[in-house]
Write a protein that holds these residues in place. Structure first.
Motif, PDB file in Angstrom:
ATOM      1  N   ARG A   1       0.834  -1.214   0.000  1.00 15.21           N
ATOM      2  CA  ARG A   1       0.000   0.000   0.000  1.00 15.21           C
ATOM      3  C   ARG A   1       0.864   1.257   0.000  1.00 15.21           C
ATOM      4  O   ARG A   1       0.563   2.231  -0.688  1.00 15.21           O
TER       5      ARG A   1
ATOM      6  N   ARG B   1       2.826   1.605  -3.453  1.00 16.25           N
ATOM      7  CA  ARG B   1       2.047   2.053  -4.603  1.00 16.25           C
ATOM      8  C   ARG B   1       2.275   3.541  -4.881  1.00 16.25           C
ATOM      9  O   ARG B   1       2.336   3.965  -6.031  1.00 16.25           O
TER      10      ARG B   1
ATOM     11  N   SER C   1      -5.696  -4.463  -6.716  1.00 12.28           N
ATOM     12  CA  SER C   1      -5.524  -3.803  -5.425  1.00 12.28           C
ATOM     13  C   SER C   1      -4.639  -4.696  -4.550  1.00 12.28           C
ATOM     14  O   SER C   1      -4.519  -5.902  -4.801  1.00 12.28           O
ATOM     15  N   PRO C   2      -3.996  -4.128  -3.520  1.00  9.34           N
ATOM     16  CA  PRO C   2      -3.163  -4.967  -2.647  1.00  9.34           C
ATOM     17  C   PRO C   2      -3.917  -6.176  -2.089  1.00  9.34           C
ATOM     18  O   PRO C   2      -3.361  -7.279  -2.024  1.00  9.34           O
TER      19      PRO C   2
END
Length: 308
Positions: free
Chosen positions: A66, A69, A114-115
Motif C-alpha cells: 500500500r 504504490r 488492489s493490494p
C-alpha cells in the motif's frame, strides 16, 4: 522442531508469497524477517506454524505494498519487478502455477490489482491455500475472499496473451537471439522478433536509459545491434540465466559488477517484449555490486566505432 527450525523450513514459501505480492526481492526479504520477529516474540506456539507465518507475511506484505504504490506512481520511467534468478520454493504439484506467476509479465499484470486482491489471488491461485486460511490471513470473510479472487481472475485473464510458448521453444529461440545479439546481426534479430516487438528499460532515473519504449522489429533489432555488441569493447560480458522463470541474461563489467539484466517474453514463436533493468542499484543490488552507470557510458563514448 524448534521455532528456528520451523521457520527456516518455511522460509522459501514465505519469501515466494511476499515476492509475488510485492515484486521486490529486498522488500520480500524484509517482510520475511519481520514475520520471524513476530513469530519469535510470540509467547504462544500456533497450532500451525505454516498458517500463522503465511498469514503474518501476507499482512505485512499488504501493508508494504500500500505504501509502495505511492512510490511506484511517482517512479521515473517504466517500473519493473526486481529480477529474480531463482525461486526458492518448489512444489511439483503446483509447478505450472509457480512458474507462470513469477514471470515479469505476470507480476506486471498483478500490479493492476488492489493490494488485497493481489494477496488473495496469490494465496489461492498460486499456492492453493483454502478460503478459510485466506480469510484468516486477510481478515475478511470467506465469501468476500471468493469475490476478490473472481475479480482478480477477471483482471488477470484480460491482460494475458492468447498464445504462450513452451519452455523448450523459449530456450531455443533465446539461444538464437543471444547468438545474433553477440554478432550484431540485424537481419537475424529482426527475424526472431514479433512485428510489434518492444524493448523497454527500467533505469529508475539512476542511469542513462531509453526515453521511451522502442517499438517494431526493425527498430528494436537495429538498436540492439548498434549498442549491445559494443559493450565487449569495454570488457562487458554476459551470462545466460533464467530470470523470473523466463530466458534472459545478466551483463557484468570487467570487475564482475552487475550492469543490467535482460529478459525475453516469447509468444507464438516470436520474441514479443524485451525488458531490461539497467544500472539501477535499487533493483540490482541483491545480485551483487552494481556497475557505475556514468563510467560505463563514458567508456563507450571513448571506445572506437567499427570501421574507424
Amino acid at each position: 522442531m524448534s521455532k528456528v527450525e520451523e521457520f527456516e523450513a518455511l522460509r522459501p514459501l514465505l519469501f515466494s508469497i511476499a515476492y509475488r505480492i510485492l515484486g521486490s526481492v529486498a522488500e520480500a526479504e524484509d517482510a520475511v524477517q519481520e514475520a520471524w520477529l513476530r513469530y519469535d516474540g510470540s509467547s504462544t506456539r500456533p497450532a500451525s506454524a505454516k498458517a500463522y507465518l503465511s498469514a503474518t507475511v501476507t499482512r505485512i506484505s499488504i501493508d508494504v505494498l500500500r505504501s509502495a504504490r505511492v512510490r511506484r506512481e511517482e517512479y521515473t520511467g517504466p517500473w519493473f519487478p526486481e529480477p529474480l534468478l531463482s525461486d526458492p520454493y518448489e512444489d511439483p504439484a503446483r509447478a505450472v502455477e509457480l512458474a507462470d506467476s513469477v514471470s515479469m509479465a505476470a507480476l506486471l499484470l498483478l500490479e493492476r490489482l488492489s493490494p488485497l486482491e493481489r494477496a488473495v489471488f496469490v494465496l489461492r491461485e498460486v499456492f492453493g491455500f483454502g478460503f478459510d486460511e485466506i480469510a484468516a490471513a486477510v481478515d475478511r470473510s470467506e465469501a468476500a475472499c471468493r469475490q476478490l479472487v473472481v475479480r482478480a481472475r477477471r483482471h488477470m485473464a484480460a491482460g494475458r496473451p492468447r498464445f504462450a510458448a513452451d519452455r523448450q521453444e523459449r530456450q531455443e529461440l533465446a539461444s538464437r537471439f543471444f547468438e545474433a545479439l553477440k554478432d550484431g546481426d540485424v537481419g537475424a534479430l529482426r527475424n526472431l522478433l514479433a512485428a510489434d516487438a518492444q524493448l523497454v528499460g527500467d533505469g529508475g532515473g539512476k542511469a542513462p536509459q531509453l526515453a521511451r519504449a522502442v517499438v517494431g522489429a526493425e527498430n528494436v533489432a537495429r538498436l540492439l545491434a548498434s549498442v549491445v555488441p559494443r559493450l565487449a569493447l569495454v570488457e562487458v560480458s554476459f551470462e545466460r540465466h533464467e530470470i523470473n522463470g523466463q530466458p534472459g541474461a545478466v551483463y557484468r563489467d570487467r570487475d564482475g559488477r552487475v550492469l543490467q539484466t535482460l529478459v525475453l517474453d516469447v509468444l507464438d514463436g516470436r520474441i514479443q517484449t524485451i525488458r531490461t533493468v539497467l544500472l539501477n542499484p535499487d533493483k540490482l543490488a541483491h545480485m551483487g555490486p552494481v556497475a557505475d552507470a556514468w563510467e560505463i557510458t563514458r567508456e563507450l563514448k571513448r571506445a572506437p566505432r567499427q570501421g574507424s
